[in-house]
Scaffold this motif. Structure first.
Motif, short mmCIF file in Angstrom:
data_model
loop_
_atom_site.label_atom_id
_atom_site.label_comp_id
_atom_site.label_asym_id
_atom_site.label_seq_id
_atom_site.Cartn_x
_atom_site.Cartn_y
_atom_site.Cartn_z
N SER A 9 9.70 87.63 38.88
CA SER A 9 9.92 87.56 40.32
C SER A 9 10.53 86.22 40.70
O SER A 9 10.01 85.16 40.30
CB SER A 9 8.60 87.74 41.08
N ALA A 10 11.60 86.27 41.46
CA ALA A 10 12.23 85.06 42.01
C ALA A 10 12.07 85.07 43.52
O ALA A 10 12.50 86.02 44.18
CB ALA A 10 13.69 85.00 41.63
N ASP A 11 11.44 84.05 44.05
CA ASP A 11 11.31 83.85 45.49
C ASP A 11 12.22 82.67 45.85
O ASP A 11 12.08 81.58 45.27
CB ASP A 11 9.85 83.56 45.84
N ILE A 12 13.13 82.90 46.79
CA ILE A 12 14.20 81.94 47.04
C ILE A 12 14.32 81.65 48.53
O ILE A 12 14.40 82.58 49.35
CB ILE A 12 15.55 82.49 46.51
N GLY A 13 14.35 80.36 48.89
CA GLY A 13 14.53 79.97 50.27
C GLY A 13 15.71 79.02 50.41
O GLY A 13 15.99 78.22 49.51
N THR A 14 16.38 79.10 51.55
CA THR A 14 17.54 78.24 51.80
C THR A 14 17.46 77.64 53.21
O THR A 14 16.84 78.22 54.11
CB THR A 14 18.85 79.04 51.71
N VAL A 64 20.55 85.21 40.17
CA VAL A 64 19.38 85.16 39.29
C VAL A 64 19.15 86.53 38.64
O VAL A 64 18.94 86.62 37.42
CB VAL A 64 18.13 84.71 40.07
N GLY A 65 19.21 87.57 39.44
CA GLY A 65 18.98 88.92 38.91
C GLY A 65 19.96 89.29 37.82
O GLY A 65 19.58 89.92 36.82
N GLN A 66 21.20 88.88 37.99
CA GLN A 66 22.22 89.19 36.97
C GLN A 66 21.99 88.43 35.68
O GLN A 66 22.43 88.85 34.61
CB GLN A 66 23.60 88.88 37.54
N ALA A 67 21.28 87.29 35.76
CA ALA A 67 21.04 86.46 34.59
C ALA A 67 19.73 86.77 33.88
O ALA A 67 19.52 86.31 32.74
CB ALA A 67 21.06 84.99 34.98
N LYS A 69 18.00 76.81 37.69
CA LYS A 69 19.27 76.08 37.81
C LYS A 69 20.36 76.96 38.41
O LYS A 69 21.14 76.51 39.25
CB LYS A 69 19.72 75.55 36.45
N ILE A 70 20.41 78.21 37.98
CA ILE A 70 21.40 79.14 38.53
C ILE A 70 21.21 79.29 40.03
O ILE A 70 22.17 79.24 40.82
CB ILE A 70 21.29 80.51 37.83
N ALA A 71 19.97 79.45 40.46
CA ALA A 71 19.68 79.60 41.89
C ALA A 71 20.06 78.35 42.67
O ALA A 71 20.75 78.43 43.70
CB ALA A 71 18.21 79.93 42.10
N GLU A 72 19.63 77.20 42.18
CA GLU A 72 19.91 75.96 42.91
C GLU A 72 21.41 75.66 42.96
O GLU A 72 21.93 75.26 44.01
CB GLU A 72 19.17 74.77 42.30
N ASP A 73 22.11 75.88 41.85
CA ASP A 73 23.56 75.66 41.83
C ASP A 73 24.26 76.57 42.83
O ASP A 73 25.20 76.15 43.53
CB ASP A 73 24.11 75.88 40.43
N THR A 74 23.82 77.83 42.89
CA THR A 74 24.43 78.78 43.83
C THR A 74 24.19 78.33 45.27
O THR A 74 25.11 78.34 46.11
CB THR A 74 23.85 80.19 43.62
#
Length: 248
Positions: free
Chosen positions: A92-97, A27-30, A42-47
């Motif tokens: 800001s991107a907050d990401i959970g997996t 995400v940061g790179q995009a 979409k980038i985050a979810e695909d990754t």
């Protein structure tokens, strides 16, 4: 009740955390002027899914997206949308997996193109306050030492420290005990033990610490419209130095 994890369980959490970190990096790179926050979602979810994990936020208590996408005055829980990022914004991107039943949680705030000195300083102070907190992530310290480290670092520099939201324990569940506020008194709270895993997440503003929730029921914004920044890692307490489970 605070769950203590075994070394094997922490290794599983490290795998989940690494996937979250890869999504954060992608995400940061995009992030750039002209990109929509939906594209970043979409980038985050695909990754995440390409690594065999699932996004833990999607469907959590009804949240409809894979990541929290927050811009400028939005503190946390922003909805990805067709909003186009503009030069000078901060995002800001907050990401959970979830991977093999274990959770990873991380967040970072990115400048969009060239930003103001005020915005850049906010991003840097927010991250730096996290690393100040990490100094106290060792057996024998107390939870209040972590909270106070964030508060003292940011408030001494004139920033607001959000009080209505906090970090948390994490493991098989996204939110476990204990709560990890970004303000508090040193020497107070539970004593840190080997095997505790916590998500430390400073949420810092250029103005008031007060926040409100938009009519969507999710997006938290600063009450005065000031800029907000968010930084988070999942941290394991070990018998030595803390382990950052969401670091690349």
């Amino acid at each position: 009740m605070i769950e203590i994890k075994t070394r094997e369980e922490i290794a599983h959490m490290r795998a989940a955390g690494l996937i979250a970190a890869k999504a954060r990096q992608a995400v940061g790179q995009a992030v750039a002027p002209g990109v929509t926050t939906a594209e970043l979602e979409k980038i985050a979810e695909d990754t995440i899914r390409s690594c065999g994990a699932i996004p833990s936020f999607k469907g959590y208590e009804g949240f409809p997206y894979a990541i929290c996408a927050s811009t400028n005055e939005e503190v946390v829980h922003g909805f990805p949308s067709q909003r186009v990022l503009q030069e000078g914004d901060i995002f800001s991107a907050d990401i959970g997996t979830i991977y093999e039943g274990w959770q990873g949680d991380t967040a970072e705030t990115f400048p969009v193109g060239k930003v103001s000195k005020e915005a850049q300083a906010l991003i840097e102070v927010t991250e730096a306050s996290f690393w100040e907190a990490v100094k106290f992530c060792k057996v024998g310290y107390r939870l209040g030492d972590i909270s106070y480290a964030v508060q003292q670092y940011c408030e001494s520099r004139g920033y607001g420290v959000v009080r209505d939201l906090c970090g948390h324990g994490i493991g098989r569940e996204m939110h476990e005990d204990p709560e990890v506020p970004n303000f508090g008194r040193p020497g107070k709270g539970p004593r840190l033990q080997e095997g505790m895993v916590i998500a430390i997440e400073p949420m810092i503003t250029t103005g008031t610490y007060r926040v409100r929730v938009r009519p969507d029921g999710w997006t938290v914004v600063t009450a005065d419209g000031s800029l907000a920044s968010h930084y988070e890692h999942t941290v394991a307490i070990t018998d030595g130095e803390p382990e950052i489970l969401t670091a690349l």
